[in-house]
Design an enzyme around this catalytic site. Structure first.
Site, short mmCIF file in Angstrom:
data_model
loop_
_atom_site.label_atom_id
_atom_site.label_comp_id
_atom_site.label_asym_id
_atom_site.label_seq_id
_atom_site.Cartn_x
_atom_site.Cartn_y
_atom_site.Cartn_z
N LYS A 32 -4.55 79.21 58.02
CA LYS A 32 -4.98 80.36 58.82
C LYS A 32 -6.49 80.32 58.95
O LYS A 32 -7.18 79.82 58.04
CB LYS A 32 -4.58 81.66 58.11
CG LYS A 32 -4.62 82.88 58.98
CD LYS A 32 -3.49 82.84 59.99
CE LYS A 32 -3.01 84.18 60.41
NZ LYS A 32 -1.60 84.15 60.80
N1 GLU Z 1 -0.48 83.66 64.38
C1 GLU Z 1 0.94 83.53 64.43
C2 GLU Z 1 1.54 83.82 63.07
O1 GLU Z 1 0.97 84.49 62.27
C3 GLU Z 1 1.37 82.21 65.03
C4 GLU Z 1 0.93 80.99 64.28
C5 GLU Z 1 1.20 79.70 65.03
O2 GLU Z 1 1.79 79.74 66.09
O3 GLU Z 1 0.79 78.65 64.50
O4 GLU Z 1 2.65 83.45 62.79
#
Ligand code: GLU
Length: 409
Positions: A102
């Site tokens: 993240k």
């Molecule tokens: N930000 C989204 C999540 O928390 C999508 C992450 C992604 O598609 O890699 O799942």
């Protein structure tokens, strides 16, 4: 309790059921790499602006690390570490060949012009381009970022490594984005709800819903639940909230919100304070905005029978215990909102194959993935006699642990 401490408590609960030893736990919990960078650029008025950016790469035992980039004033290291670890467990729950990561910048994107936002994004990529890539770490949108931001990431990365569509997902369709990615998290939540309710012999259309947040996740969840016959009676966004016990006309609300940038003045509903959204008298509550909204102090006021976690980490550890004791059935974030990363995976698959799927195919595969994950979680739940969250974590930790041990050190 911090977000990381709470996530790790869920991890340990799963590790207890799996009888993992001290060393295995320490290995699985510790992030692979933590990056903190200075992001400076010149604002439109000629002054210098400096923000702090993070990318936490949590685990890559099952494949390239995957997870969004968040632009929000509340971004801090602890939260990003927690969210990166949730991505590791989320990709494992839905069995994608990925690990978890993240990123984020502590910034209010609404306070920047489009030009400033672009310069900020490019500066961030200049600092992290060497440690991301289609086979190492693949960013995506999250709160405060969108397809346009992903396009800038793609372009900046290309300056160093050549044009590589699979370096980022959630891109505009014109640049290799996938059909169905925009609606994927909300659609995945609908499919998750269908599985949960069918398990009890019920349907989405049997229930009333309150949805916190009308951004990408909340607005799609509201539209699709409404289409499936569910009665959405209350919705909030950052500016306020609206409710209608007879059911909100969600398409009309979406149109109103697109124009006025607020749900609260919607003529088809009555405005009420957004803080009260969580405590409406409904069957199903969908927190689809910020993390940490259900707390020890307010969980007792929840009247819903079900909580479907559209947001990441919306329920504090203490609130989880209170709600569980109250008999509230919670579908955890690492399953309920996994539709987004699932279609990100489909986008990446299309990119590496230089091929395109039609939207029907994307949605069908998403439904299959959510149904398979539900059955897998259910089997663990039955085996251990535990709640859905513990079952989902146990499934995920077992998968990641096994992959890590097989790869060896
Ligand atoms: N930000 C989204 C999540 O928390 C999508 C992450 C992604 O598609 O890699 O799942």
């Amino acid at each position: 309790m911090t977000a990381t401490e709470a996530t790790n408590k869920y991890f340990h609960r799963a590790a207890d059921l799996l009888k993992l030893d001290e060393h295995q736990r320490h290995f699985l919990i510790t992030p692979y790499r933590e990056i903190k960078v200075e992001c400076s650029f010149i604002k439109d008025d000629g002054t210098l602006a400096t923000y702090v950016g993070f990318r936490i790469q949590h685990d890559n035992s099952r494949g390239p690390m995957k997870g969004g980039i968040r632009f929000h004033p509340q971004v801090d290291l602890d939260e990003v570490v927690a969210l990166a670890s949730l991505m590791t467990w989320k990709t494992a729950v839905v069995d994608l060949p990925y690990g978890g990561a993240k990123g984020g910048i502590a910034v209010d994107p609404k306070a920047l012009t489009p030009g400033e936002l672009q310069r900020l994004t490019r500066t961030f990529v200049q600092k992290i381009h060497d440690v991301i890539g289609p086979n190492t770490d693949v960013p995506a949108p999250d709160m405060g970022t969108n397809a346009q931001v992903m396009a800038w990431i793609l372009d900046e990365y290309a300056k160093f490594h050549g044009y590589t569509t699979g370096v980022v997902t959630g891109k505009p369709i014109e640049l290799g984005g996938s059909l169905g990615r925009d609606s994927a998290t909300g659609r995945g939540l609908l499919y998750a709800a269908e599985c949960l309710f069918a398990d009890g012999g019920r349907k989405v259309s049997d229930f009333t819903y309150a949805i916190q947040g009308f951004g990408n996740v909340g607005s799609w969840a509201a539209k699709l639940i409404h289409e499936a016959g569910g009665k959405v009676v209350a919705v909030s966004d950052v500016t306020g909230a609206t409710r209608n016990p007879a059911g909100l006309d969600v398409p009309a609300l979406a149109e109103y919100q697109a124009q006025s940038k607020s749900v609260s003045g919607f003529p088809g509903g009555t405005p009420f304070p957004a803080e009260e959204l969580l405590f409406q008298s409904v069957d199903v509550l969908v927190p689809a905005a910020l993390g940490g909204v259900l707390t020890e102090a307010n969980a007792g006021r929840v009247r819903a029978k079900y909580v479907l976690e559209g947001a990441n980490h919306p329920t504090d550890f203490e609130a989880d215990a209170i709600l569980t004791a109250m008999g509230v059935v919670m579908l955890p974030d690492i399953y309920a909102n996994a539709g987004g990363v699932t279609v990100s995976y489909f986008e990446w698959v299309q990119n590496v194959q230089a091929y395109r799927w039609d939207e029907e195919h994307v949605n069908r595969e998403l439904k299959k993935t959510m149904a398979k994950a539900f059955a897998d979680i259910k089997a663990v739940k039955v085996q251990h006699g535990c709640d859905w969250r513990t079952a989902a974590f146990t499934l995920a930790v077992a998968r990641v642990g096994k992959a890590a041990m097989m790869r060896g050190l």
